[in-house]
Write an enzyme that holds these catalytic residues in place. Structure first.
Site, mmCIF file in Angstrom:
data_model
loop_
_atom_site.group_PDB
_atom_site.id
_atom_site.type_symbol
_atom_site.label_atom_id
_atom_site.label_comp_id
_atom_site.label_asym_id
_atom_site.label_seq_id
_atom_site.Cartn_x
_atom_site.Cartn_y
_atom_site.Cartn_z
ATOM 1 N N ARG A 171 -5.602 -13.562 0.199
ATOM 2 C CA ARG A 171 -4.364 -14.569 -0.331
ATOM 3 C C ARG A 171 -5.179 -15.671 -0.365
ATOM 4 N NH1 ARG A 171 0.632 -14.756 3.545
ATOM 5 N NH2 ARG A 171 1.215 -16.220 1.617
ATOM 6 N N CYS A 229 -1.494 -22.447 6.293
ATOM 7 C CA CYS A 229 -1.181 -20.968 6.012
ATOM 8 C C CYS A 229 -0.251 -20.912 4.891
ATOM 9 C CB CYS A 229 -0.809 -20.077 7.169
ATOM 10 S SG CYS A 229 0.788 -20.771 8.113
#
Length: 270
Positions: A171, A229
């Site tokens: 990611r 995050c």
């Protein structure tokens, strides 16, 4: 005092508010697992409803309003002068969000069950399906107990300090993005997936191991450190691991979901 507590220490602790914070992105609801068996005396804490405001431009899990958080914690039996222990299934990904949010709103005695319910049962300690009445707590929410970053501060920290990206490496690199509309990372951020903070069984690595890990990523004493995050959940786990290592860090609560809400903000890949 360590932010972590072992199953044996929790069993001997006596009076404490115990919050079951089991949660999975996309479900199933954690309350279903709670009803199948939980630590005696534990109360279910809903991460989406109790530890975050509704999703929007501020991110998928923005901070709750102080009044809303205070009401939720009192309903769950949390008081200012009573220890709180939080846990999830194993690796503290969700429990860390409860730890951080309680600390942010001023609770001074919050610990995370290291290894979660899995460690508790492996220690031969009991679980129950019973849900007794919860005496209301008297917790008063006072924001500001933990340092936070907004988008501009996160961008500056990526240049002037160390900004850790707690998501999975793919990611970070922008190869996949299962949740947010844009893939990639904040320019200058360093990849530090939270999976590297714990052992295979879900318990945190030792203080020495974690300190060496974060030092190798540039997070050393005297250098400002922050974490983000996707939505501010696993980044709280990173802040917890940094605290175990003796390295204070700020949390970008809005994280990537807030960053990409503004199409003018730069995105890096690779």
């Amino acid at each position: 005092m360590s932010p972590l507590i072992t199953p044996e220490e929790l069993a001997a602790l006596g009076d404490a508010a115990i919050l079951d914070v089991r949660w999975r992105l996309g479900g199933p609801p954690g309350v279903e697992a709670y009803r199948e068996g939980h630590i005696p005396g534990a109360v279910f804490c809903d991460l989406d409803a109790d530890l975050a405001a509704p999703p929007g431009p501020a991110g998928r899990h923005p901070l709750p309003a102080p009044e809303a958080f205070q009401e939720a914690m009192r309903r769950l039996g949390v008081s200012g002068g009573r220890p709180v222990v939080v846990y999830d299934d194993a690796d503290a990904t969700a429990a860390a969000r409860a730890w951080w949010t309680l600390r942010y709103f001023g609770h001074g005695d919050v610990r995370v069950l290291d290894g979660g319910l899995r460690a508790w049962t492996r220690a031969g300690l009991p679980v129950t399906k019973e849900e007794g009445p919860v005496p209301p707590g008297d917790f008063t929410a006072r924001p500001g107990g933990m340092p936070v970053l907004d988008a501009d501060q996160a961008a500056a920290l990526a240049s002037d300090g160390v900004l850790l990206d707690a998501r999975a490496a793919e990611r970070y690199r922008g190869e996949v993005e299962p949740v947010d509309p844009v893939a990639g990372h904040i320019p200058g951020a360093v990849s530090a997936p939270t999976g590297g903070n714990v052992e295979p069984g879900g318990r945190f690595h030792t203080r020495e191991f974690l300190r060496e890990r974060f030092n190798s990523l540039g997070a050393v004493e005297g250098v400002p450190v922050g974490a983000y995050c996707g939505s501010g959940v696993t980044a709280a786990h990173e802040v917890l691991a940094l605290e175990v290592a003796g390295l204070p860090a700020s949390l970008y609560v809005g994280s990537w979901s807030n960053w990409v809400a503004d199409p003018g903000r730069p995105v890096a890949t690779g």
